[in-house]
Design a protein around this motif. Structure first.
Motif, mmCIF file in Angstrom:
data_model
loop_
_atom_site.group_PDB
_atom_site.id
_atom_site.type_symbol
_atom_site.label_atom_id
_atom_site.label_comp_id
_atom_site.label_asym_id
_atom_site.label_seq_id
_atom_site.Cartn_x
_atom_site.Cartn_y
_atom_site.Cartn_z
ATOM 1 N N PHE A 178 0.835 -1.205 0.000
ATOM 2 C CA PHE A 178 0.000 0.000 0.000
ATOM 3 C C PHE A 178 0.867 1.251 0.000
ATOM 4 O O PHE A 178 0.589 2.210 -0.730
ATOM 5 N N SER A 209 -3.241 6.341 4.365
ATOM 6 C CA SER A 209 -3.261 4.884 4.558
ATOM 7 C C SER A 209 -4.155 4.470 5.719
ATOM 8 O O SER A 209 -3.943 3.414 6.321
ATOM 9 N N GLY A 306 -4.293 -2.839 -1.051
ATOM 10 C CA GLY A 306 -2.940 -2.972 -0.532
ATOM 11 C C GLY A 306 -2.206 -4.177 -1.100
ATOM 12 O O GLY A 306 -0.992 -4.144 -1.297
#
Length: 310
Positions: A178, A209, A306
């Motif tokens: 990711f 994230s 991811g």
């Protein structure tokens, strides 16, 4: 003109199916609905029976011949007993300490390691990545793990549950992938403005994230909360037992909680053993049931994205 375009726009919004995919048939939708309904009922019916039984009186359980499905004679004595006797409440607090501390520590270690491994020019980038991949493919084994934990003096300590599971290679790879999907131009522009690696991580990478961090945090939390085998290996003192050990003692080993069989000085008759056991199951389920809905919406974006990025 707007009125003429609205039906077409609504139709396009409804039909998000790719052009090469066939439209669903009535029979196919009915089968999917029946299968999903069956799966939901297969999950909810046992949970409902456990919940109702935990709140049932001795007479209701006797009339039902075991597990109760229809609510009757609402009774809280099972919950009062397990929390006033101290064994379950102590185990819950131990599990909460292990889960919260372990999840925070694991997230810190995973995020820092993943960020370092996502930067191509980082020190020992390839050897460290290979090291984590080897641990992902080859497990250490029971005896070496036990020897390491005991030699470090962690036995009979909650840290024997926290530290060995602090970094999971699968979660690390997901977070790393990711991070690698974040545009490099964004990080380069931050460096040009004078930002260091710590500021880049905390101000740019982590805000972008949140999804993957939330999902990985849930994975760690569920793992720590459900940790049983390591607890059996390393925790011999009953004061340190976690809730999974208490659950195993009540449900599988057939032990009765203290206070069953003799009237406790709590102002009510002792609840039936089955109600107490089901109450312990409910207590074990509640934290995950509460947390999961807040994280569920991040699963697709956090795990699938991811795993595919980079």
């Amino acid at each position: 003109m707007t009125a003429l375009l609205n039906p077409s726009a609504r139709a396009r919004r409804r039909n998000r199916r790719p052009a090469w995919e066939e439209p669903p048939t009535v029979a196919g939708q009915l089968v999917k609905g029946a299968v999903l309904t069956g799966v939901v009922l297969a999950v909810l019916i046992p949970v409902w029976s456990i919940l109702v039984t935990s709140f049932s009186s001795r007479q209701a359980i006797a009339d039902a011949g075991g597990m109760v499905f229809r609510p009757r004679d609402f009774d809280l004595s099972a919950y009062v007993l397990i929390f006033t006797r101290g064994e379950v409440s102590r185990a819950v607090w131990n599990s909460m300490f292990v889960t919260v501390t372990g999840t925070l520590l694991a997230l810190v270690c995973t995020v820092l390691a993943a960020y370092g491994l996502s930067r191509p020019g980082s020190l020992f980038h390839r050897p460290l990545l290979l090291f984590f991949l080897i641990t992902f493919l080859i497990g250490p084994g029971l005896i070496p793990s036990y020897v390491v934990v005991t030699s470090l003096g962690l036995k009979d300590s909650h840290w024997s549950l926290i530290l060995p599971a602090a970094v999971n290679a699968f979660n690390l790879i997901v977070v790393r992938q990711f991070f690698m999907g974040i545009p490099g131009e964004l990080i380069d522009s931050a460096r040009i403005d004078g930002a260091g690696e710590w500021r880049i991580l905390t101000r740019i990478v982590l805000p972008l994230s949140k999804a993957v961090v939330a999902v990985v945090g849930l994975f760690y939390a569920v793992g720590y909360w459900n940790m049983y085998f390591n607890a059996v290996l390393y925790l011999n003192n009953s004061e340190d037992h976690v809730v999974q050990q208490v659950l195993q003692a009540y449900i599988l080993a057939g032990q009765s909680p203290a206070g069953i069989g003799s009237p406790p000085a709590l102002g009510f008759n002792a609840p039936p053993s089955l109600a107490v056991k089901m109450a312990v199951v409910v207590v074990v389920l509640i934290p995950i049931v509460i947390v999961y809905p807040f994280i569920q919406r991040h699963f697709t974006k956090g795990v699938i994205t991811g795993a595919l990025k980079g």
